[in-house]
Every structure is written in C-alpha cells, then in structure tokens.
Enzyme design. Sequence first.
Site, short mmCIF file in Angstrom:
data_model
loop_
_atom_site.label_atom_id
_atom_site.label_comp_id
_atom_site.label_asym_id
_atom_site.label_seq_id
_atom_site.Cartn_x
_atom_site.Cartn_y
_atom_site.Cartn_z
N ASP A 1 -24.01 -7.46 -29.99
CA ASP A 1 -24.90 -6.48 -29.77
C ASP A 1 -25.33 -6.75 -28.41
O ASP A 1 -26.44 -7.54 -28.30
CB ASP A 1 -25.81 -5.90 -30.71
N GLU B 1 -19.30 -4.46 -27.15
CA GLU B 1 -19.11 -2.80 -27.08
C GLU B 1 -18.78 -2.53 -25.90
O GLU B 1 -19.02 -3.01 -24.87
CB GLU B 1 -20.98 -2.49 -27.15
N ASP C 1 -30.74 -5.44 -34.60
CA ASP C 1 -29.52 -5.53 -33.63
C ASP C 1 -28.60 -6.31 -34.57
O ASP C 1 -27.52 -6.34 -34.25
CB ASP C 1 -30.37 -6.56 -32.53
#
Length: 412
Positions: free
Chosen positions: A193, A275, A358
């Site tokens: 993340d 991501e 997170d």
Amino acid sequence: MRLVVQVRLLPTREQAAALEFTLRAVNEAANHVSRVAFITGTRREYALRRHTYRELKARGLGAQAAQHVIKKVADAYTTLHANIRNGNLGPQGSARRARATSKPITFRADAAQPFDDRCLSWRIDARTVSIWTTAGRVRDVAFTASAEQLTMLAAYRKGESDLVCRDGMWFLIATCDVPDRPIAVPDAFVGVDLGIANIATTSDGVRHSGKGLNAHRHRQRRLRRRLQAKATKSAKRLLKRRRRKEARFAANTNHAIAKQIVTEAERTGRGIALEDLGGIRERVRLRKPQRVALHSWSFHQLGSFIAYKAARAGVAVIHVDPAYTSQTCSSCGYVDKRNRPDQETFACTSCGFAEHADVNAARNIAARGVAGWAVSHAADDAARTVESTDGEELQARSFTAEKLTVKRSPDQ
C-alpha cells in the site's frame, strides 16, 4: 531487460573544453532542427533528414552526430504528441497544452546527447573512452566506476550512451541489455500500500514511514522560499547548488524501500502486488495546503524501482485496482466508509476486525494480486493447453496418413 549504468568521466581541462563545445554545438543544431520541424510540420525522422541533414553537416557535425541530432528532435516531438494524446498536458484549450504546442521544442545548451559505437569507443580494462567531438576524436578520456558497473559494462553494454554534463561534472549513461531472468511462479503475494504518511506498507505489517522524507521536503521548501526572497547572488548560487538535493534524497529513500520489499518477496517465494495509481493527481481534489504533498509524492518512482529490481530477481509483479482497498475489511470483505474513521485506524463495523488502516489495505491488495494473477495466467494456461492439444492432434493425423500411405504403396 534494459538497464543503464552511469559512470563519471574525469576529463582533462582540454578534453572538458572540447566536450563542452561539442555539447553546445549539437544542442544549437537540435534547436535549429526543432524550428524547422515546427515551421514545416515535419516531425518524422527521415523526412527531417531531407530538410536539415546537409545544413547540419555544413555546421561541422559528423554524419553520425547529425543523424543523432535529428533523431533526438523527432523523438522529442513524438513524446510531446504522446503526452497530448494521453491527456498529460490537459484538455483541448487548456493553458498548459497551448504553451506546449504554440512554440518549437527547445533544448538546453547542456542537454544530453546520444553517441553510438561509431562515435564512442569503450576501453573498460583501461577505464578510458574515446569520443567524437567537433574538434576531432578525443582519446583516453578517463572514467571511474565500481567493480559491479565495470562487470555489467563488459558483459552487457549494447547500443547508445548519453553524454551528460551536470553541475560541472561529466557523465556517460550507458545502456546495458541484461538477459531476462525467468519469473518464478509465486506461492502468494506481498501487498504494498503506497501513501504519503507511510511511503509503503506491506501486508506483512512492515511500515516504511514517510515522516523523515516529508520533514526533509518541508525543510527544503522553507529554505528555498527564504533564499528566493533574499535574491542575492550568493543566495542564487546556493539555490543552484541545492537544486537536486531533495530529489536525490527521495530517490535514495525509494531505492532502499524497494530493495527491502523485493528481497523479502524473493526470500519467501512470493510475488508483489502494487496499486495502479495512474492518473490519481487528476482524479483527486484537495485543499491548497495538501496539494504540495500530493504533487511531490513519488509513488511512480517507487513503483518503477520495485518493478525493475523484481525483474532482476525473477519476482512476479502485478498491478491491481486500488478502489476501496482502504474501506474493505480484509477479514470479512465488508465495504463501508465508516470502517476507516481516521488515517491510521481501521475497525470493521460488521465483524469488529481492527488493524492499522494501511496494513489492512495492503492485505486487500495482496488478495487482489492473487486473484489477478490467477485470472491473467488462466488464459495463458488455456492457450498452452489448446496448443498442446492441437499439436498432439496434428501428430496423430500425420501418423494416420503415414500408415495409410504405407498400406496403399504398390510395392507392398
């Protein structure tokens, strides 16, 4: 896989003067070619050669140098049009796009210039290069490099090398074509993340804090503001000397984080799920004080560092959709905005699961990585199965035809 090796040149005063004059000459020529391309609307390399090659030769450039200048200009316009096509310069009619398209592309006097093996010769054992200049061939220009760089140059250097002058120092950036390492089939995925408060958080619970980097950037901005307000000669000299300090600090931080993540994934036999944050700066709307932090966020650089380090280590990397990963419970899958009451806290309103926000998001990213890998490779497995089946069927048909031929032969 293509990598670059940057080595520092150690020219004498005479050699440095010849290199500086050459760099200025080729970039002045590039500006001329760019004006011709803009006025005539000719942007393709071979068409530009018909318009400018003879004139560049008359300016004193060698044949190879002239062709590289033309190619550099053509590549610059190709990049400009790609940015326009992808919307990177704003929509039609925006001020930024109008500024970019209303005038020719210009090149700095010390902009990088590519050299191929006809213009540049390496003697790696002696740590010297021979390079073409407008004053003739300059030989025995010393360079310095680490043992690892020398090994890579000797084994894999291929193609062009760029001559760069940066803050009075000379560099050669050489392209190395390193053989691809087979990607190991991952047993699972490490979810990563990306953020500003925490630069990177893994699904294993490891958090790489952005506190130090953010404090460094804040200090650099404050110092730049004070020096710009002072506006004296000494202040401008200091600004010039410090202009890349923040970028170097951020790049070093990202390198260290990427190395740790890739090393852990390689050690445990897992892949890395990242991501896909492309276009986030255009999508997100923030208050003015928060925009500086968003636009200085180097998530793309960190992602590229992880990708190339993973490729060298044979670690699989997959990019997943980040939508709702911060609001989804990694335990039960329940999605609700209220699951994340603040930046650090995640508390599922359905099952009661609690975790650092997170870390929870990283676990969701890891799960999406597993699903994405399965989907993307199921098609490849099916194609291989069909190919194998077709091959076996073709072999069976060939064998049957051979048998029939033997049976019908009049000699039998």
